[in-house]
Write a protein that holds these residues in place. Sequence first.
Motif, PDB file in Angstrom:
ATOM      1  N   VAL A  85       3.312  13.669   5.861  1.00 27.70           N
ATOM      2  CA  VAL A  85       4.220  13.311   6.953  1.00 27.70           C
ATOM      3  C   VAL A  85       4.107  11.820   7.246  1.00 27.70           C
ATOM      4  O   VAL A  85       5.121  11.116   7.373  1.00 27.70           O
ATOM      5  CB  VAL A  85       3.922  14.135   8.230  1.00 27.70           C
ATOM      6  CG1 VAL A  85       4.719  13.618   9.418  1.00 27.70           C
ATOM      7  CG2 VAL A  85       4.209  15.610   7.994  1.00 27.70           C
ATOM      8  N   ILE A  86       2.880  11.324   7.330  1.00 24.65           N
ATOM      9  CA  ILE A  86       2.666   9.904   7.613  1.00 24.65           C
ATOM     10  C   ILE A  86       3.225   9.056   6.481  1.00 24.65           C
ATOM     11  O   ILE A  86       3.929   8.069   6.713  1.00 24.65           O
ATOM     12  CB  ILE A  86       1.175   9.612   7.863  1.00 24.65           C
ATOM     13  CG1 ILE A  86       0.715  10.329   9.150  1.00 24.65           C
ATOM     14  CG2 ILE A  86       0.913   8.110   7.942  1.00 24.65           C
ATOM     15  CD1 ILE A  86      -0.780  10.286   9.395  1.00 24.65           C
ATOM     16  N   THR A  87       2.933   9.429   5.248  1.00 21.72           N
ATOM     17  CA  THR A  87       3.428   8.680   4.094  1.00 21.72           C
ATOM     18  C   THR A  87       4.947   8.637   4.083  1.00 21.72           C
ATOM     19  O   THR A  87       5.555   7.574   3.885  1.00 21.72           O
ATOM     20  CB  THR A  87       2.903   9.286   2.777  1.00 21.72           C
ATOM     21  OG1 THR A  87       1.476   9.244   2.801  1.00 21.72           O
ATOM     22  CG2 THR A  87       3.424   8.539   1.569  1.00 21.72           C
ATOM     23  N   ASP A  88       5.585   9.782   4.322  1.00 19.47           N
ATOM     24  CA  ASP A  88       7.045   9.847   4.342  1.00 19.47           C
ATOM     25  C   ASP A  88       7.621   8.934   5.428  1.00 19.47           C
ATOM     26  O   ASP A  88       8.561   8.179   5.185  1.00 19.47           O
ATOM     27  CB  ASP A  88       7.504  11.291   4.561  1.00 19.47           C
ATOM     28  CG  ASP A  88       9.017  11.394   4.606  1.00 19.47           C
ATOM     29  OD1 ASP A  88       9.661  11.105   3.581  1.00 19.47           O
ATOM     30  OD2 ASP A  88       9.550  11.754   5.683  1.00 19.47           O
ATOM     31  N   LYS A  89       7.051   8.999   6.630  1.00 18.34           N
ATOM     32  CA  LYS A  89       7.550   8.172   7.738  1.00 18.34           C
ATOM     33  C   LYS A  89       7.354   6.688   7.443  1.00 18.34           C
ATOM     34  O   LYS A  89       8.255   5.876   7.669  1.00 18.34           O
ATOM     35  CB  LYS A  89       6.852   8.538   9.053  1.00 18.34           C
ATOM     36  CG  LYS A  89       7.200   9.915   9.565  1.00 18.34           C
ATOM     37  CD  LYS A  89       8.605   9.966  10.096  1.00 18.34           C
ATOM     38  CE  LYS A  89       8.892  11.305  10.743  1.00 18.34           C
ATOM     39  NZ  LYS A  89      10.251  11.371  11.263  1.00 18.34           N
ATOM     40  N   MET A  90       6.176   6.316   6.950  1.00 13.71           N
ATOM     41  CA  MET A  90       5.912   4.904   6.671  1.00 13.71           C
ATOM     42  C   MET A  90       6.878   4.366   5.615  1.00 13.71           C
ATOM     43  O   MET A  90       7.320   3.230   5.705  1.00 13.71           O
ATOM     44  CB  MET A  90       4.462   4.698   6.215  1.00 13.71           C
ATOM     45  CG  MET A  90       3.437   4.947   7.303  1.00 13.71           C
ATOM     46  SD  MET A  90       3.576   3.851   8.735  1.00 13.71           S
ATOM     47  CE  MET A  90       3.142   2.272   8.028  1.00 13.71           C
ATOM     48  N   ASN A  91       7.202   5.158   4.642  1.00 18.51           N
ATOM     49  CA  ASN A  91       8.076   4.696   3.567  1.00 18.51           C
ATOM     50  C   ASN A  91       9.563   4.772   3.906  1.00 18.51           C
ATOM     51  O   ASN A  91      10.353   4.020   3.332  1.00 18.51           O
ATOM     52  CB  ASN A  91       7.798   5.463   2.280  1.00 18.51           C
ATOM     53  CG  ASN A  91       6.539   4.970   1.604  1.00 18.51           C
ATOM     54  OD1 ASN A  91       6.324   3.777   1.469  1.00 18.51           O
ATOM     55  ND2 ASN A  91       5.691   5.890   1.201  1.00 18.51           N
ATOM     56  N   ASN A  92       9.952   5.657   4.818  1.00 20.57           N
ATOM     57  CA  ASN A  92      11.380   5.880   5.033  1.00 20.57           C
ATOM     58  C   ASN A  92      11.938   5.402   6.360  1.00 20.57           C
ATOM     59  O   ASN A  92      13.149   5.198   6.472  1.00 20.57           O
ATOM     60  CB  ASN A  92      11.711   7.359   4.813  1.00 20.57           C
ATOM     61  CG  ASN A  92      11.517   7.729   3.358  1.00 20.57           C
ATOM     62  OD1 ASN A  92      12.044   7.076   2.471  1.00 20.57           O
ATOM     63  ND2 ASN A  92      10.725   8.769   3.103  1.00 20.57           N
ATOM     64  N   TYR A 125       0.804  -1.234   0.000  1.00 16.03           N
ATOM     65  CA  TYR A 125       0.000   0.000   0.000  1.00 16.03           C
ATOM     66  C   TYR A 125       0.838   1.287   0.000  1.00 16.03           C
ATOM     67  O   TYR A 125       0.668   2.151  -0.854  1.00 16.03           O
ATOM     68  CB  TYR A 125      -0.935  -0.002   1.222  1.00 16.03           C
ATOM     69  CG  TYR A 125      -1.703   1.284   1.372  1.00 16.03           C
ATOM     70  CD1 TYR A 125      -2.811   1.537   0.595  1.00 16.03           C
ATOM     71  CD2 TYR A 125      -1.296   2.253   2.283  1.00 16.03           C
ATOM     72  CE1 TYR A 125      -3.515   2.723   0.718  1.00 16.03           C
ATOM     73  CE2 TYR A 125      -1.984   3.444   2.423  1.00 16.03           C
ATOM     74  CZ  TYR A 125      -3.098   3.673   1.630  1.00 16.03           C
ATOM     75  OH  TYR A 125      -3.779   4.862   1.753  1.00 16.03           O
ATOM     76  N   TRP A 126       1.731   1.444   0.960  1.00 16.90           N
ATOM     77  CA  TRP A 126       2.379   2.734   1.200  1.00 16.90           C
ATOM     78  C   TRP A 126       3.297   3.237   0.082  1.00 16.90           C
ATOM     79  O   TRP A 126       3.303   4.445  -0.189  1.00 16.90           O
ATOM     80  CB  TRP A 126       3.123   2.736   2.540  1.00 16.90           C
ATOM     81  CG  TRP A 126       2.156   2.902   3.671  1.00 16.90           C
ATOM     82  CD1 TRP A 126       1.729   1.932   4.519  1.00 16.90           C
ATOM     83  CD2 TRP A 126       1.453   4.090   4.040  1.00 16.90           C
ATOM     84  NE1 TRP A 126       0.806   2.442   5.400  1.00 16.90           N
ATOM     85  CE2 TRP A 126       0.620   3.770   5.131  1.00 16.90           C
ATOM     86  CE3 TRP A 126       1.445   5.395   3.561  1.00 16.90           C
ATOM     87  CZ2 TRP A 126      -0.204   4.703   5.746  1.00 16.90           C
ATOM     88  CZ3 TRP A 126       0.629   6.328   4.186  1.00 16.90           C
ATOM     89  CH2 TRP A 126      -0.182   5.987   5.252  1.00 16.90           C
ATOM     90  N   PRO A 127       4.070   2.420  -0.571  1.00 22.91           N
ATOM     91  CA  PRO A 127       4.972   2.972  -1.589  1.00 22.91           C
ATOM     92  C   PRO A 127       4.260   3.700  -2.733  1.00 22.91           C
ATOM     93  O   PRO A 127       4.818   4.605  -3.337  1.00 22.91           O
ATOM     94  CB  PRO A 127       5.725   1.740  -2.113  1.00 22.91           C
ATOM     95  CG  PRO A 127       5.710   0.799  -0.959  1.00 22.91           C
ATOM     96  CD  PRO A 127       4.354   0.993  -0.323  1.00 22.91           C
ATOM     97  N   THR A 128       3.016   3.337  -3.012  1.00 21.16           N
ATOM     98  CA  THR A 128       2.273   3.985  -4.102  1.00 21.16           C
ATOM     99  C   THR A 128       1.101   4.794  -3.582  1.00 21.16           C
ATOM    100  O   THR A 128       0.249   5.217  -4.357  1.00 21.16           O
ATOM    101  CB  THR A 128       1.759   2.928  -5.102  1.00 21.16           C
ATOM    102  OG1 THR A 128       0.910   2.006  -4.400  1.00 21.16           O
ATOM    103  CG2 THR A 128       2.924   2.186  -5.752  1.00 21.16           C
ATOM    104  N   SER A 129       1.056   5.018  -2.285  1.00 19.86           N
ATOM    105  CA  SER A 129      -0.048   5.734  -1.660  1.00 19.86           C
ATOM    106  C   SER A 129      -0.107   7.181  -2.136  1.00 19.86           C
ATOM    107  O   SER A 129       0.912   7.867  -2.222  1.00 19.86           O
ATOM    108  CB  SER A 129       0.142   5.698  -0.141  1.00 19.86           C
ATOM    109  OG  SER A 129      -0.739   6.578   0.491  1.00 19.86           O
ATOM    110  N   THR A 130      -1.296   7.638  -2.448  1.00 17.46           N
ATOM    111  CA  THR A 130      -1.508   9.041  -2.813  1.00 17.46           C
ATOM    112  C   THR A 130      -2.673   9.575  -2.002  1.00 17.46           C
ATOM    113  O   THR A 130      -3.552   8.841  -1.578  1.00 17.46           O
ATOM    114  CB  THR A 130      -1.826   9.194  -4.315  1.00 17.46           C
ATOM    115  OG1 THR A 130      -3.004   8.437  -4.600  1.00 17.46           O
ATOM    116  CG2 THR A 130      -0.670   8.711  -5.176  1.00 17.46           C
ATOM    117  N   GLY A 131      -2.674  10.867  -1.789  1.00 12.52           N
ATOM    118  CA  GLY A 131      -3.785  11.497  -1.095  1.00 12.52           C
ATOM    119  C   GLY A 131      -3.747  11.366   0.409  1.00 12.52           C
ATOM    120  O   GLY A 131      -4.653  11.799   1.094  1.00 12.52           O
ATOM    121  N   ASN A 132      -2.726  10.752   0.958  1.00  8.60           N
ATOM    122  CA  ASN A 132      -2.604  10.633   2.405  1.00  8.60           C
ATOM    123  C   ASN A 132      -1.791  11.797   2.956  1.00  8.60           C
ATOM    124  O   ASN A 132      -1.170  12.551   2.216  1.00  8.60           O
ATOM    125  CB  ASN A 132      -1.900   9.314   2.785  1.00  8.60           C
ATOM    126  CG  ASN A 132      -2.778   8.114   2.537  1.00  8.60           C
ATOM    127  OD1 ASN A 132      -3.883   8.041   3.037  1.00  8.60           O
ATOM    128  ND2 ASN A 132      -2.288   7.195   1.732  1.00  8.60           N
TER     129      ASN A 132
END
Length: 184
Positions: A69-76, A59-66
């Motif tokens: 900050v959360i997306t960056d943390k989840m991916n990195n 889910y997270w690597p291609t997540s859009t619209g979230n």
Amino acid sequence: MRKIIVSNLVSLDGFFEGANKELDWFTVGPHFFEYAREQLNSVDTLLFGRLTYEHIAAYWPTSTGNDSVITDKMNNLPKIGFSKTLQAVEWNNSILVKENIEEEISSMKQMPGKDMVIFGSGELVSSFTRLGLIDEYRIIINPVVLGSGNLLFKGINVRRNLKLTETKILDSGTIILYYESVQN
């Protein structure tokens, strides 16, 4: 010493996912996302069991619209997948632990850094609870009774005493209970 924190959404009757693994009953909103951002800023490692790792890594690597900050943390942030059956983990900054889980966690807790958090991963939460590896539980009770599903705690045959340290009531009616593990 670093802590292992469990942060999981559950129904009032204790299920972390529905009978068909559905998560559409999660009650989230601005206050929940504020909690999620704060939590992700306070940890430096994400811990997952196999099923949750596979689901979230898809889910997270291609997540859009979230929330960015959360997306960056989840991916990195560094991620550890615990599995005896996975052959590899490929999501950014992920490693796989297949054996000696108790020793690996005990070693990681001694390393410098921020705390570590488990999301989802009911079997991992249950296993870590049985082993006495969880330092804090953040149980996010959603205002719903599912009636069936997968319980967050399964196969626990040892009592673990907890101390309530904080509660937060979110605007959605969701309640976050913060518990510290107490030595038995």
